[in-house]
Design an enzyme around this catalytic site. Structure first.
Site, mmCIF file in Angstrom:
data_model
loop_
_atom_site.group_PDB
_atom_site.id
_atom_site.type_symbol
_atom_site.label_atom_id
_atom_site.label_comp_id
_atom_site.label_asym_id
_atom_site.label_seq_id
_atom_site.Cartn_x
_atom_site.Cartn_y
_atom_site.Cartn_z
ATOM 1 N N SER A 74 6.685 42.428 56.120
ATOM 2 C CA SER A 74 5.956 42.162 54.873
ATOM 3 C C SER A 74 5.999 40.670 54.559
ATOM 4 O O SER A 74 6.666 39.894 55.235
ATOM 5 C CB SER A 74 6.581 42.956 53.714
ATOM 6 O OG SER A 74 7.832 42.394 53.340
ATOM 7 N N SER A 95 7.264 39.119 51.914
ATOM 8 C CA SER A 95 8.199 38.765 50.838
ATOM 9 C C SER A 95 8.966 37.472 51.108
ATOM 10 O O SER A 95 9.544 36.898 50.190
ATOM 11 C CB SER A 95 9.195 39.898 50.591
ATOM 12 O OG SER A 95 10.103 40.011 51.670
ATOM 13 N N LYS A 116 16.236 39.131 53.115
ATOM 14 C CA LYS A 116 16.102 38.314 51.908
ATOM 15 C C LYS A 116 17.061 37.129 52.008
ATOM 16 O O LYS A 116 17.861 37.023 52.930
ATOM 17 C CB LYS A 116 16.454 39.123 50.646
ATOM 18 C CG LYS A 116 15.681 40.406 50.450
ATOM 19 C CD LYS A 116 14.222 40.192 50.115
ATOM 20 C CE LYS A 116 13.492 41.538 49.974
ATOM 21 N NZ LYS A 116 12.028 41.340 49.816
ATOM 22 N N SER A 149 8.064 39.948 45.918
ATOM 23 C CA SER A 149 9.271 40.356 46.622
ATOM 24 C C SER A 149 9.986 41.463 45.857
ATOM 25 O O SER A 149 10.267 41.323 44.657
ATOM 26 C CB SER A 149 10.216 39.157 46.805
ATOM 27 O OG SER A 149 11.445 39.564 47.367
#
Length: 257
Positions: A69, A71, A126, A215
């Site tokens: 993705s 994010s 992350k 996100s």
């Protein structure tokens, strides 16, 4: 829930090892001298060393990870393939994830892969924003740690094509988190709400994506337990742009800030 890949590898490793060992100890001596080796034994003998090497490397050295993705844009793009360092934070037993060695502590700004706390069958990636004991807030598009705003520098406008195929206009900033200097994206007029201060509990981490207004991170589902951490993202070993159906050659070998 899909079967964990490490568990699948462990099962294959054990099955091939048992078949090969039983044949060597019991069945080989009972076969005629020139009899053909049964196919389960032949396959186990051939694949056991390969599975063992892959299992050990993936469990204790590096693990591949694909960015699914947007994010982490602009740091990581959809279609980037990463190598994740499995030993920097301490060696762990595969499957049960028990720590064997202490390793280095996580640093603020590290990019980590971890099992999503709300569904451990999924891996997320992350950036670590808050360490245990930190008080983290988010206001006016800026992270605030222990009462001090994180340093940012406006770089200018930045547009990219989303996974849905439309162009999204953002602003790019350069952010300093600990010793990590990296770029982030924000949408000035987005409806993303500020976050009141929260204190990170012991053994937990507060994480955010670099694409701050796109996100799904600790602002919404909480902290990442230490036991969920897979490893530290190191570098990009392959990058495929599915929209333009081409390899992003300039990204290969790029270290992750």
């Amino acid at each position: 829930m899909t079967m964990d890949f490490s568990l699948l590898m462990l099962i294959l490793l054990l099955v091939t090892a048992v078949v090969w060992l039983l044949d060597r100890v019991f069945f080989r001596r009972r076969r005629p001298a020139h009899a053909q080796e049964p196919w389960p034994v032949e396959w186990s003998r051939s694949f056991f060393p390969v599975i063992l090497v892959v299992f050990l490397i993936r469990s204790f050295v590096v693990e591949p990870f694909k960015i699914p993705s947007g994010s982490m844009i602009p740091t990581l793009l959809v279609g980037d393939f990463l190598l994740v360092n499995k030993f920097v934070y301490g060696l762990r037993l595969p499957v049960i994830n028990t720590r064997l060695t202490q390793g280095s502590p996580l640093e603020r700004g590290d990019v980590i892969v971890f099992r999503y706390p709300e569904d451990p069958s999924k891996d997320y990636i992350k950036r670590v924003v808050g360490l245990p004991g930190d008080t983290v807030a988010y206001a006016n598009k800026q992270i605030i740690i222990n009462g001090k705003p994180v340093s940012t520098e406006l770089l200018g406008d930045f547009s990219y094509i989303t996974e849905q195929g439309y162009i999204l206009d953002t602003q790019k900033y350069r952010e300093q988190l600990g010793r990590h200097r990296h770029d982030i994206l924000v949408i000035p007029e987005s409806g993303m709400q500020d976050m009141e201060p929260v204190t990170v509990p012991p053994g937990r981490y507060f994480v955010m994506g670099d694409n701050r207004d796109n996100s799904n991170d600790s602002r919404f589902w909480g902290f990442v337990p230490d036991d969920n951490i897979v490893g530290k993202a190191m570098l990009i070993w392959w990058s495929w742009d599915s929209l333009e159906t081409r390899v992003r050659w300039q990204r290969l070998g790029e270290a992750i800030p």
